[in-house]
Write an enzyme that holds these catalytic residues in place. Structure first.
Site, short mmCIF file in Angstrom:
data_model
loop_
_atom_site.label_atom_id
_atom_site.label_comp_id
_atom_site.label_asym_id
_atom_site.label_seq_id
_atom_site.Cartn_x
_atom_site.Cartn_y
_atom_site.Cartn_z
N LYS A 66 1.10 -1.49 0.42
CA LYS A 66 0.15 0.06 0.42
C LYS A 66 1.01 1.17 -0.07
O LYS A 66 0.35 1.96 -0.94
CB LYS A 66 -0.86 -0.41 1.10
CG LYS A 66 -1.84 -1.06 1.46
CD LYS A 66 -2.91 -0.83 2.03
CE LYS A 66 -2.36 -1.49 3.52
NZ LYS A 66 -1.63 -2.73 4.01
N THR A 67 1.57 1.34 0.93
CA THR A 67 2.39 2.38 0.51
C THR A 67 3.83 2.74 -0.80
O THR A 67 3.47 4.16 -0.69
CB THR A 67 4.03 2.19 2.08
OG1 THR A 67 3.38 2.23 3.38
CG2 THR A 67 4.91 3.35 2.11
N1 LIG Z 1 4.01 -5.14 -5.78
C1 LIG Z 1 4.67 -5.56 -4.93
N2 LIG Z 1 5.88 -5.54 -6.35
C2 LIG Z 1 7.31 -5.29 -5.44
N3 LIG Z 1 7.89 -5.39 -4.51
C3 LIG Z 1 6.39 -5.21 -3.71
C4 LIG Z 1 5.34 -4.48 -3.94
N4 LIG Z 1 4.72 -4.90 -3.19
C5 LIG Z 1 5.25 -5.01 -1.98
N5 LIG Z 1 6.61 -5.22 -2.22
C6 LIG Z 1 7.76 -4.67 -1.21
O1 LIG Z 1 7.41 -5.31 0.07
C7 LIG Z 1 7.28 -4.04 1.10
C8 LIG Z 1 6.57 -3.47 1.72
O2 LIG Z 1 5.39 -3.35 1.04
P1 LIG Z 1 4.53 -1.27 1.32
O3 LIG Z 1 5.35 -0.46 2.27
O4 LIG Z 1 4.60 -0.98 0.59
O5 LIG Z 1 3.26 -2.38 2.18
P2 LIG Z 1 2.22 -1.76 2.92
O6 LIG Z 1 1.01 -2.50 2.41
O7 LIG Z 1 2.52 -0.10 2.68
O8 LIG Z 1 2.66 -2.09 4.73
P3 LIG Z 1 1.96 -1.53 6.20
O9 LIG Z 1 0.55 -1.83 5.45
O10 LIG Z 1 2.45 -2.25 7.00
O11 LIG Z 1 2.66 -0.38 6.43
C9 LIG Z 1 8.36 -3.30 0.75
O12 LIG Z 1 9.89 -2.66 0.52
C10 LIG Z 1 7.83 -3.57 -1.26
O13 LIG Z 1 9.69 -3.12 -1.96
#
Ligand SMILES: Nc1ncnc2c1ncn2[C@@H]1O[C@H](COP(=O)(O)OP(=O)(O)OP(=O)(O)O)[C@@H](O)[C@H]1O
Length: 357
Positions: A77-78
């Site tokens: 998401k981030t």
């Molecule tokens: N679709 C994707 N392709 C490649 N890498 C990804 C993808 N999604 C997430 N990642 C990797 O996974 C890690 C975590 O992603 P991210 O921080 O965006 O998750 P999030 O959903 O925001 O988590 P949270 O809810 O804990 O904030 C990041 O380092 C990113 O590199």
């Protein structure tokens, strides 16, 4: 589903297979984040839809509609919010619901946004009520009323805001009040990744970390990553350590399996706690039904730890079911632990529900 189940900061964040980010993740995630939609692996539907939303806004020379991203921690998401900023060629401000406890906190952020800026609000469901109400007006009319003074003499001073795009993220879309949900022009639900997609994430990250990995090695790590890129990247780093210290640095299936064996992450991504819960359920209680408190005592953990840290993944994997009479193991649980289920009890022998509640 309650994804917060897997985010308990006191427990799951310390686990190798916990979905919440730990300190090391935060340090390296910036380097591994895809920078544009074409690098973002999987989530095809969300990517296609978002691509359209952003392209259309760019063509009109307008700011993009507000975007709501929902889904479990670690699914990107981030990352997507940063991609939205990059695709719109706009700056991004990052904050979170718990950081905005007063409407004044939000007013300060909103009034300092630049035109077209992306405001990423993580855990938007945890914002305070007054801040949430201020956000309604800001999202709809790009305006807020700042209250000056207290009591009968208080006055509302309207403040015009530059057009901006709110990107809200939540693990609990169901908790968002409908007036807030309705103000998002585009809502995307992020799904868990399949093993093939996780393999692509792992190959990409290995490239960026300058680690040599073959297809089988990536598949082995992907299978243990619980559908979550953050966990895939974390396991990759631990396997890299092992490959470097115990082998020639190259990650193969054997190296990945041996490394994750050291960290007690099994072929399906279960860790020590998950397996302890399953083993107690199968070996001590014949597969259940057994009450949560009894199960927790049997594994020497708090009720909440079993319920909030171990069970969500076991349920998602179809290994454990929560029933009104207690926890029950599924046939897949017996197979996974290599055990044979006892003969089915004869009907009416009074044994059913012995361990319930
Ligand atoms: N679709 C994707 N392709 C490649 N890498 C990804 C993808 N999604 C997430 N990642 C990797 O996974 C890690 C975590 O992603 P991210 O921080 O965006 O998750 P999030 O959903 O925001 O988590 P949270 O809810 O804990 O904030 C990041 O380092 C990113 O590199």
């Amino acid at each position: 589903m309650n994804w917060d189940d897997e985010t308990d900061p006191g427990t799951s964040a310390e686990r190798l297979v916990g979905a919440a980010a730990d300190g090391e993740d935060q340090a390296v995630e910036a380097a591994l984040r895809p920078k544009d939609l074409s690098e973002f692996v999987g989530q095809e539907k969300v990517r296609q839809q978002l691509d359209l939303v952003l392209k259309a806004a760019r063509q009109r020379g307008a700011t993009a509609d507000h975007v709501l991203l929902s889904g479990a921690p670690g699914l990107g998401k981030t990352t997507l919010s940063m991609i939205i900023a990059a695709e719109m060629n706009a700056p991004i401000r990052i904050t979170s619901g718990p950081a905005i406890q007063h409407a004044g906190d939000l007013a300060a952020i909103l009034s300092s946004l630049q035109e077209g800026e992306i405001l990423f609000l993580d855990e938007i469901h945890r914002m305070s009520r007054p801040a949430e109400e201020m956000l309604y007006m800001a999202m709809e009319d790009f305006r807020v009323d700042v209250i000056v003074g207290k009591g009968p003499g208080a006055t509302a001073i309207p403040l015009e805001l530059p057009p901006f795009t709110l990107v809200g993220a939540t693990t609990r879309a169901g908790l968002l009040p409908p007036p807030l949900r309705d103000r998002f022009g585009f809502t995307a639900h992020m799904e868990f990744y399949d093993p093939g997609e996780l393999q692509r994430v792992i190959h990409r990250s290995a490239g960026l970390l300058d680690v040599e990995i073959d297809t089988d090695g990536a598949a082995e790590i992907a299978g243990r990553s619980r559908g979550t890129p953050r966990i895939a990247n974390r396991l990759l780093r631990r396997v890299r350590d092992y490959a470097q210290v115990r082998a020639d640095g190259r990650i193969t299936r054997e190296i990945a399996a041996a490394a994750l064996g050291v960290y007690e992450v099994d072929a399906r991504g279960l860790d020590r706690l998950d397996r302890a819960v399953l083993e107690a359920l199968l070996k001590l209680f014949g597969g259940g039904p057994v009450g949560l408190s009894t199960l927790a005592v049997a594994v020497g953990e708090e009720r909440e730890t079993v319920e909030e840290v171990a069970e969500p993944f076991l349920v998602r994997e179809g290994l454990l079911a929560r029933t009104p009479r207690g926890r029950v193991a599924t046939p897949a649980a017996w197979t996974h632990l290599g055990l044979t289920p006892p003969q089915a009890a004869a009907p009416g022998n009074g044994q059913q529900g012995l361990f319930g509640a």
